[in-house]
Enzyme design. Structure first.
Site, PDB file in Angstrom:
ATOM      1  CD  GLU A   1      -2.830  -1.522   2.250  1.00 56.46           C
ATOM      2  OE1 GLU A   1      -2.833  -0.699   3.187  1.00 56.46           O
ATOM      3  OE2 GLU A   1      -3.560  -2.520   2.215  1.00 56.46           O
TER       4      GLU A   1
ATOM      5  CG  ASN B   1      -0.566  -6.995  -1.751  1.00 55.62           C
ATOM      6  OD1 ASN B   1      -1.129  -7.560  -2.688  1.00 55.62           O
ATOM      7  ND2 ASN B   1      -1.063  -6.988  -0.515  1.00 55.62           N
TER       8      ASN B   1
ATOM      9  CG  HIS C   1      -9.758  -5.748   0.164  1.00 59.83           C
ATOM     10  ND1 HIS C   1     -10.104  -6.869   0.886  1.00 59.83           N
ATOM     11  CD2 HIS C   1      -8.440  -5.537   0.405  1.00 59.83           C
ATOM     12  CE1 HIS C   1      -9.040  -7.321   1.537  1.00 59.83           C
ATOM     13  NE2 HIS C   1      -8.014  -6.530   1.251  1.00 59.83           N
TER      14      HIS C   1
ATOM     15  CD  GLU D   1      -4.596  -7.940   1.253  1.00 55.98           C
ATOM     16  OE1 GLU D   1      -5.481  -7.241   1.792  1.00 55.98           O
ATOM     17  OE2 GLU D   1      -3.391  -7.723   1.385  1.00 55.98           O
TER      18      GLU D   1
ATOM     19  CG  ASP E   1     -12.751  -8.887   1.130  1.00 57.68           C
ATOM     20  OD1 ASP E   1     -12.601  -7.885   0.407  1.00 57.68           O
ATOM     21  OD2 ASP E   1     -12.296  -8.964   2.281  1.00 57.68           O
TER      22      ASP E   1
HETATM   23  O1  9MR Z   1      -7.151  -8.955   7.925  1.00 60.43           O
HETATM   24  C1  9MR Z   1      -6.407  -7.998   8.664  1.00 60.43           C
HETATM   25  C2  9MR Z   1      -7.197  -7.619   9.893  1.00 60.43           C
HETATM   26  O2  9MR Z   1      -7.342  -8.700  10.754  1.00 60.43           O
HETATM   27  C3  9MR Z   1      -6.519  -6.472  10.583  1.00 60.43           C
HETATM   28  O3  9MR Z   1      -7.322  -6.033  11.655  1.00 60.43           O
HETATM   29  C4  9MR Z   1      -6.299  -5.347   9.587  1.00 60.43           C
HETATM   30  C5  9MR Z   1      -5.638  -4.146  10.189  1.00 60.43           C
HETATM   31  O4  9MR Z   1      -5.465  -3.168   9.204  1.00 60.43           O
HETATM   32  O5  9MR Z   1      -5.505  -5.828   8.514  1.00 60.43           O
HETATM   33  C6  9MR Z   1      -6.190  -6.772   7.812  1.00 60.43           C
HETATM   34  O6  9MR Z   1      -5.555  -7.090   6.605  1.00 60.43           O
HETATM   35  C7  9MR Z   1      -5.271  -6.025   5.708  1.00 60.43           C
HETATM   36  C8  9MR Z   1      -4.042  -6.429   4.938  1.00 60.43           C
HETATM   37  O7  9MR Z   1      -3.001  -6.707   5.823  1.00 60.43           O
HETATM   38  C9  9MR Z   1      -3.637  -5.373   3.935  1.00 60.43           C
HETATM   39  N1  9MR Z   1      -4.728  -5.005   3.075  1.00 60.43           N
HETATM   40  C10 9MR Z   1      -5.973  -4.667   3.756  1.00 60.43           C
HETATM   41  C11 9MR Z   1      -6.390  -5.778   4.701  1.00 60.43           C
HETATM   42  C12 9MR Z   1      -7.713  -5.440   5.380  1.00 60.43           C
HETATM   43  O8  9MR Z   1      -7.565  -4.355   6.223  1.00 60.43           O
END
Ligand code: 9MR
Length: 369
Positions: free
Chosen positions: A177, A218, A254, A283, A285
């Site tokens: 990011e 990513n 996402h 990732e 969804d």
């Molecule tokens: O799935 C992850 C969640 O459990 C955490 O609380 C969150 C914190 O930001 O991060 C989530 O995963 C993220 C991923 O690492 C990067 N892309 C966005 C995902 C969703 O926030």
């Protein structure tokens, strides 16, 4: 005494349901009938359905899921995770706050647990993530650093973590990011202190620590062609021209029904392939405004079908990972109140129409009507 009876009945019902009695035929009935007299009257044994991983493998791809350490005590959940997928991403267990909670003190417990589980199920691991602005420990964010100090901290972290998992993971999301929506660099601790060169440095250090791991950048909202994915395209081209070890671009995907399907996803995958890079949907969804209904679930299924087909259509798209597989453990409801139902299995681990749609896209069966 009178009060024990309903409890007993309840316990019995639960036990029966758990064994499949009264819940309809089990999804994968493998058992032959106990006694049959003639081959003609014996029903053909039901065929075991290939898993998403098996279907994907036939197409030269993987099908993965994220998971998170607290969920691993849920045995029904881990059984399905171990069965259906061939690539695992730790949702949190390899992030900086987890792996270096105090400066120079490393903790591999959570990452190791997931790598161990993946190994036990013959699954590979997409490791996630080394350099991000989020989920950093306080010791890192709570003070100022000179560029030299921060470079040393970053280098040590990458060498230690990638070194620890050397030979044990398929790939790393090295930088996560890094860009804003308009394609400018995100103003993070890393960018502010080190300038854009931190990305090439991170890739080089990761390569040094595990020359075989595939190294990715990513991000989210880079699924279609647009300002943000253009920034990755330019950066990737530049890094490759300079000989920086970059192997792939991860499109998080996402998605949300209310924002529309990224129609240029396949074109976007293709242009990165054109640079000689792998791509992956990392990732996935597809969230919706709750409550879910049949129409929304059908649209969601269609999106899962399309994005899977898009990956199959582009040679260098190596696989698809859902950001956990069940609505029971999705991150969405906590972050987007009123939204959810984003994954192919529901909160009771029952497959949704999206699951059948993915299977169909992978060449393995009809969608649920
Ligand atoms: O799935 C992850 C969640 O459990 C955490 O609380 C969150 C914190 O930001 O991060 C989530 O995963 C993220 C991923 O690492 C990067 N892309 C966005 C995902 C969703 O926030």
């Amino acid at each position: 005494m009178r009060r024990t009876r309903p409890r007993l009945i309840g316990a019995l019902a639960t036990a029966l349901l758990a064994t499949g009695v009264g819940a309809g035929p089990p999804a994968q009935a493998n058992s032959a009938p106990a006694a049959t007299t003639s081959a003609q009257t014996a029903p053909a044994p039901a065929k075991k359905q290939p898993t998403l991983a098996e279907l994907a493998r036939r197409q030269g791809r993987y099908f993965g899921s994220a998971t998170d350490n607290p969920e691993l005590t849920d045995t029904a959940y881990t059984a399905l995770l171990g069965r259906e997928f061939d690539m695992i991403t730790p949702g949190n267990g390899m992030k900086w706050y987890a792996t270096e909670p105090r400066q120079g003190v490393f903790d591999w417990t959570n990452g190791d647990e997931i790598v161990g589980l993946a190994r036990a199920h013959h699954q590979r691991v997409r490791a996630h993530t080394l350099v991000w602005h989020s989920q950093l420990p306080d010791w890192l964010t709570g003070r100022d650093w000179t560029p030299d100090e921060l470079r040393a901290v970053l280098k040590k972290h990458i060498l230690a973590e990638v070194g620890h998992y050397r030979g044990k993971v398929y790939s790393w999301d090295v930088v996560n990011e890094a860009f804003n929506e308009d394609g400018s660099y995100r103003d993070t601790l890393w960018y502010r202190t080190l300038g854009p060169g931190y990305i090439a440095d991170a890739l080089r250090w990761a390569h040094q620590a595990d020359p075989r791991a595939k190294l990715y950048l990513n991000d989210y909202n880079i699924d279609g062609v647009g300002a943000k994915s253009d920034a990755y395209y330019r950066l990737a081209k530049d890094l490759l021209a300079r000989g920086v070890p970059l192997d792939g671009i991860g499109l998080q995907a996402h998605l949300a029904l209310q924002y529309g399907y990224p129609a240029t996803l396949e074109d976007n995958l293709r242009r990165f392939s054109g640079l000689g890079l792998d791509t992956a949907l990392t990732e996935v969804d597809v969230r919706m405004q709750l409550p879910a209904d049949a129409a929304k679930l059908a649209t969601q299924a269609q999106w899962y079908r399309e994005l899977t087909a898009a990956c199959l259509a582009v040679r260098r798209c190596v696989g698809v990972t859902v950001w956990d597989y069940t609505d029971k453990y999705s991150w969405i409801p906590a972050v987007f109140p009123g939204e959810g139902a984003a994954l192919p299995w529901d909160e009771q681990l029952r497959p949704k129409p999206a699951y059948a749609a993915i299977r169909q896209a992978l060449g393995g069966g009809q969608p649920l009507s």
